[in-house]
Write a protein that holds these residues in place. Sequence first.
Motif, PDB file in Angstrom:
ATOM      1  N   GLU A 164     122.928  44.403 -65.781  1.00 58.80           N
ATOM      2  CA  GLU A 164     123.543  45.929 -65.795  1.00 58.80           C
ATOM      3  C   GLU A 164     123.202  46.594 -64.294  1.00 58.80           C
ATOM      4  N   ALA A 224     126.015  47.862 -61.846  1.00 64.37           N
ATOM      5  CA  ALA A 224     125.921  49.313 -61.698  1.00 64.37           C
ATOM      6  C   ALA A 224     125.781  49.499 -60.020  1.00 64.37           C
ATOM      7  N   ARG A 268     130.529  49.019 -60.695  1.00 60.87           N
ATOM      8  CA  ARG A 268     131.346  48.151 -61.926  1.00 60.87           C
ATOM      9  C   ARG A 268     130.781  48.252 -63.105  1.00 60.87           C
ATOM     10  N   LYS A 269     131.709  48.113 -64.280  1.00 60.97           N
ATOM     11  CA  LYS A 269     131.276  48.109 -65.514  1.00 60.97           C
ATOM     12  C   LYS A 269     131.373  46.514 -65.973  1.00 60.97           C
ATOM     13  N   THR A 270     131.847  45.691 -65.294  1.00 61.40           N
ATOM     14  CA  THR A 270     131.991  44.432 -65.719  1.00 61.40           C
ATOM     15  C   THR A 270     131.136  43.485 -64.821  1.00 61.40           C
ATOM     16  N   HIS A 310     128.080  48.576 -73.646  1.00 60.97           N
ATOM     17  CA  HIS A 310     129.006  49.281 -72.779  1.00 60.97           C
ATOM     18  C   HIS A 310     129.442  48.298 -71.504  1.00 60.97           C
ATOM     19  N   LEU A 311     129.011  47.224 -71.419  1.00 56.89           N
ATOM     20  CA  LEU A 311     129.346  46.460 -70.457  1.00 56.89           C
ATOM     21  C   LEU A 311     130.275  45.196 -70.725  1.00 56.89           C
TER      22      LEU A 311
END
Lengths: 507, 88
Positions: free
Chosen positions: A445, A449, A453-455, B32-33
């Motif tokens: 995560e 971040a 990105r969120k992926t 959320h990911l």
Amino acid sequence: MNVRRRSHRARSIGRLAHVHTSGNLEEQTPRTLLKNILLTAPESSVMMPESVVKPVPTPQVVQSSRRESSRGSLELQLPELEPPTTLALGLLAPGRRKQRQRLSVFQQGMDQGLPLSQEPRGNGSASSLTSSLNLTFATPLQPQSAQRPGLARRPPTRRAVDVGAFLQDLRDTSLALASPGDSLRTPVATLPTDTVLEDTQPFSQPLIGRSPSVYHSLPCLSHTEAEDAKRAVSHRTQSSGPRLQNHNPGKPTQLLAGKAKKVDALAVSFPNNSSAVSGEDGVEPLQDGVGEEAEERMEESLSVSKVVATTGTQGSVRMEKSKGHREMTEAAEAKEPEGSSGASLELASSTTEFLQARRPQFLEPAPPPSAAVLSSEPLEPLSTRLPPRARTPGPRPRQDPHKTGLSHYVKLFSFYAKMPMEKAALEMVEKCLDKYFQHLCDDLEVFAAHAGRKTVRPEDLELLMRRQGLVNDQVSLHVLVERHLPLEYRQLLIPCAFSGNSVFPAQ
Amino acid sequence: MAFSTTVSQRKHIKRKAPRGFLKRVFKRQKPHLRLETSGDLLVHLNCLLFVRRLAEESRMNAFESKCGVIKKEHVQAAAKVILKKSRG
């Protein structure tokens, strides 16, 4: 002349046979020859008589075999190779006559399409492997055998047998381990516990030694074992005994079905404890282990036995049987020292036997004597098992998929460890894996971040592994992928160029 | 398969990655990911290496205590070291 003829023939054959070698037909090293043979020749078991094999000098063969042995996958074929090669040398040693014959035979073989075919003299078995070897080694062997006859060494022909025996042993142990459980348990109930059994004791030798004895003890002592089990278990749960007698006999089948699972778990715990505990401690440690593991289950099964006992006592005919059982159980009990190890098996097998509806006649008489015996003693924990079991259907489904996923890694752990492990250690490993996954997700995560990105992408993973020290300038991620993942995954991960100017996976 | 050991024991280790399990774990932790498809496999690779290091460390611990069986304490001590190492 002989040398020339042989070399010519070998070379011509070599051209036919060694299609895999790229060029360099002139230098046919033993390494390349052997490699090509192994690639082209079908697998066949070659049994050579020792007399032919021994006296032939084989310095070169030994070398080549040593080289081959370095390759893991070809190892098993080595023992098959060595006798034929020595045989080939033996055949090459004699004179012209035999060469001519071999030539004719060779031509026949050519017609048949075999790359090399040479009927070994005085030997009935001419496998294609043998014949191929005979000819390919024609050229290089002659000068060497002429030069250094003294370096002849006996090839270790024993290896084939060892491997075969070893595999056989594996099969036997797996069979012996699997079959007692299979024979004892009902098919429905066995599934979860089978995996548990294999999980917890991958390497226990005592278990392997025990499994055959389970077979033997099972048929003769089935009825006594049930009582032994109950008696052993009864020491644990005393208080719940009288309470259980109130169970209505209306649900024996459920209890029995539920009991099967418990007893299987019990059986699992037995080998665990028995392996951990030395034999001479007797039934006590088994009881302890049992009590620790499945006290409630004991109670459940006890209630079942009580229930059945109440129903069974009505049948007077069975009292005779029960008396016989009681005597046998007492006799069995008297044999404490041998019973300790046997008892574990007996308990395991007996409890499972007891649970199965296969032997109702044993079931019913077993409880009455056990009830009679146990009335003096505190309780039958078996019958108390089942009620708590029925009470907890809720939390299980949530835990199970997670645990089954983790169990995959736990199995890998026990495989990499190469040592027997305790069950507590495996649970510890599960906890560690949980923590590890938490850390992993947090790190990913953060990295995603950081990149806005969120992926989570593979670059984040690479960065993580770099920070962990697994990937550095010497070792790249691709190297690790190649080393540890199977081919299919490797294809997905490492971009590779294909025809038509395309790269998969696309970048 | 590449480099990895030949399984000579009766227990055959499957080489497949539990991709659904990994995806589920990630989703549960970080809803959320999102995780990519090939990232899944790299996570599996990471897990393999972690488990391997953990196993070797606990094996060493067991050897040092001259024990033929890996016990909970060995695993615990090994886990402390390896988890610290793989924190990133």
